[in-house]
Design a protein around this motif. Sequence first.
Motif, PDB file in Angstrom:
ATOM      1  N   PHE A 175      -3.798   4.616   1.897  1.00  0.00           N
ATOM      2  CA  PHE A 175      -2.735   4.284   0.958  1.00  0.00           C
ATOM      3  C   PHE A 175      -2.660   5.318  -0.168  1.00  0.00           C
ATOM      4  CE2 PHE A 175      -3.900   0.230   2.853  1.00  0.00           C
ATOM      5  CZ  PHE A 175      -2.664  -0.288   3.176  1.00  0.00           C
ATOM      6  N   GLU A 215      -1.124   3.791  -6.319  1.00  0.00           N
ATOM      7  CA  GLU A 215      -0.637   2.444  -6.081  1.00  0.00           C
ATOM      8  C   GLU A 215      -1.796   1.471  -5.886  1.00  0.00           C
ATOM      9  OE1 GLU A 215       2.071   2.455  -2.835  1.00  0.00           O
ATOM     10  OE2 GLU A 215       3.618   3.584  -3.905  1.00  0.00           O
ATOM     11  N   LEU A 216      -2.777   1.875  -5.127  1.00  0.00           N
ATOM     12  CA  LEU A 216      -3.948   1.028  -4.928  1.00  0.00           C
ATOM     13  C   LEU A 216      -4.690   0.823  -6.240  1.00  0.00           C
ATOM     14  CD1 LEU A 216      -5.619   2.033  -1.534  1.00  0.00           C
ATOM     15  CD2 LEU A 216      -4.805  -0.209  -2.232  1.00  0.00           C
ATOM     16  N   GLN A 217      -4.775   1.875  -7.012  1.00  0.00           N
ATOM     17  CA  GLN A 217      -5.484   1.807  -8.288  1.00  0.00           C
ATOM     18  C   GLN A 217      -4.815   0.817  -9.231  1.00  0.00           C
ATOM     19  OE1 GLN A 217      -7.275   5.606  -9.587  1.00  0.00           O
ATOM     20  NE2 GLN A 217      -6.001   5.347 -11.391  1.00  0.00           N
ATOM     21  N   LEU A 244     -11.027   1.902  -1.736  1.00  0.00           N
ATOM     22  CA  LEU A 244     -10.759   3.078  -2.566  1.00  0.00           C
ATOM     23  C   LEU A 244     -11.971   4.006  -2.610  1.00  0.00           C
ATOM     24  CD1 LEU A 244      -8.829   1.334  -5.452  1.00  0.00           C
ATOM     25  CD2 LEU A 244      -7.976   3.299  -4.170  1.00  0.00           C
ATOM     26  N   LEU A 255     -10.744  -4.142  -2.182  1.00  0.00           N
ATOM     27  CA  LEU A 255      -9.898  -2.994  -2.509  1.00  0.00           C
ATOM     28  C   LEU A 255     -10.722  -1.879  -3.146  1.00  0.00           C
ATOM     29  CD1 LEU A 255      -6.580  -4.498  -3.891  1.00  0.00           C
ATOM     30  CD2 LEU A 255      -6.849  -3.018  -1.912  1.00  0.00           C
ATOM     31  N   SER A 293     -10.253  -8.087  -4.901  1.00  0.00           N
ATOM     32  CA  SER A 293     -10.408  -6.885  -5.719  1.00  0.00           C
ATOM     33  C   SER A 293     -11.629  -6.084  -5.277  1.00  0.00           C
ATOM     34  CB  SER A 293     -10.553  -7.272  -7.196  1.00  0.00           C
ATOM     35  OG  SER A 293      -9.435  -7.994  -7.640  1.00  0.00           O
ATOM     36  N   THR A 341      -4.350  -3.042   7.896  1.00  0.00           N
ATOM     37  CA  THR A 341      -4.220  -2.118   6.768  1.00  0.00           C
ATOM     38  C   THR A 341      -5.526  -1.450   6.384  1.00  0.00           C
ATOM     39  OG1 THR A 341      -4.501  -3.974   5.253  1.00  0.00           O
ATOM     40  CG2 THR A 341      -2.245  -3.338   5.794  1.00  0.00           C
ATOM     41  N   GLU A 342      -6.671  -2.014   6.830  1.00  0.00           N
ATOM     42  CA  GLU A 342      -7.947  -1.422   6.453  1.00  0.00           C
ATOM     43  C   GLU A 342      -8.094   0.003   6.990  1.00  0.00           C
ATOM     44  OE1 GLU A 342     -10.982  -4.049   7.719  1.00  0.00           O
ATOM     45  OE2 GLU A 342     -10.749  -5.430   6.038  1.00  0.00           O
ATOM     46  N   LYS A 351      -3.202   6.610  -3.579  1.00  0.00           N
ATOM     47  CA  LYS A 351      -4.306   6.279  -4.480  1.00  0.00           C
ATOM     48  C   LYS A 351      -3.825   5.573  -5.747  1.00  0.00           C
ATOM     49  CE  LYS A 351      -8.103   8.361  -7.088  1.00  0.00           C
ATOM     50  NZ  LYS A 351      -8.788   9.622  -7.466  1.00  0.00           N
ATOM     51  N   LEU A 379      -2.841  -1.656  -8.353  1.00  0.00           N
ATOM     52  CA  LEU A 379      -2.993  -2.991  -7.800  1.00  0.00           C
ATOM     53  C   LEU A 379      -4.382  -3.541  -8.092  1.00  0.00           C
ATOM     54  CD1 LEU A 379      -1.874  -5.319  -6.139  1.00  0.00           C
ATOM     55  CD2 LEU A 379      -2.611  -4.114  -4.068  1.00  0.00           C
ATOM     56  N   LEU A 380      -5.376  -2.698  -7.993  1.00  0.00           N
ATOM     57  CA  LEU A 380      -6.750  -3.122  -8.287  1.00  0.00           C
ATOM     58  C   LEU A 380      -6.871  -3.604  -9.724  1.00  0.00           C
ATOM     59  CD1 LEU A 380      -9.770  -3.312  -7.577  1.00  0.00           C
ATOM     60  CD2 LEU A 380      -9.977  -0.903  -8.216  1.00  0.00           C
TER      61      LEU A 380
END
Length: 309
Positions: free
Chosen positions: A222, A226-228, A264, A260, A257, A217-218, A224, A230-231
């Motif tokens: 993704f 959704e990642l935000q 980001l 991630l 974290s 996944t790296e 943005k 999750l972070l």
Amino acid sequence: MELTEVIKKRRSIRKFSDKPVSRELLTELIEAAALAPTASNLQAWRFFVADDPTLVREIDSFSPGLSGHPPVIIAIASDLAEVERRGSKNSLVYGLMMDASMAAENLMLKAADLGLGTCAIKSYNDKAVHKLLNLPDTMRLEILISLGWPEGEPRTPRRKPMEDVLFWNAWEEPEKSTADRTPEEEPAKARKPENDKKAVGNQAAAARTGGAQAQQTETLRFDKKELQDLLIYMITSAAGLPGEPHMYGPLRLIESSRRLAGMLSAAYGGEVFGELTALIDAGKGRNMTDPEGFCEMLQEAAAKATELL
């Protein structure tokens, strides 16, 4: 509805419908809460009702204990300035939480009477919720209550029999046969060792699988937002875990974290992601040598994450 029926009907609801709750009903709930007993008639509780969808979502992000996407979140706080002014030192120690709990129970029973669902929690990031609600330092958060129309019928939880919780005049050891014990209640030495070995093997396999998935996944880009989100959730979860006996949980969560945040930053840029990465890198090593400093770093990271909203 009769009182006994309401008490039996109330459940902790963790799944809500999208149906809004009117301010008329919300006002009824607060009126019921404000009729609860309060030590020395201080009435130091203050009720903050978040019904704006954006604000609710932001508070939810910083409250790992909340679930089910509630349309309303009610925060019960204590006005410490009022207590200081009245000179009630005992209330500062234990009375305010007791008052807030009784007010919360009134509110939740009234909600059940109206067909609404609630769930009270203490798992939230205090600094972040203070900031989101614009609370002054003189306000101490006591409880958050998620509220809305239940989606589906919750299961009835198992309750202990009266002989396990009711004692007349003095304590007596409740009698319990071996046949009545659940597997969790069996002494550790009585459990089969092969079950423990199997659990360890499953954990090792999960760790290997997780590592392989992380490598895959790296390289992906993704969404943005959704990642935000999750972070934010992961940082807040880590900030709440140091109270538990095992400190490895927060360390691993904050390290996740940090990774991630780096992803980001690399994918989208942004000053806050870089600041979060540097803050975590500087403080995560304190986990074992300086627990207080480590906890301070977690709280700083959670507060910094509010700038992503």
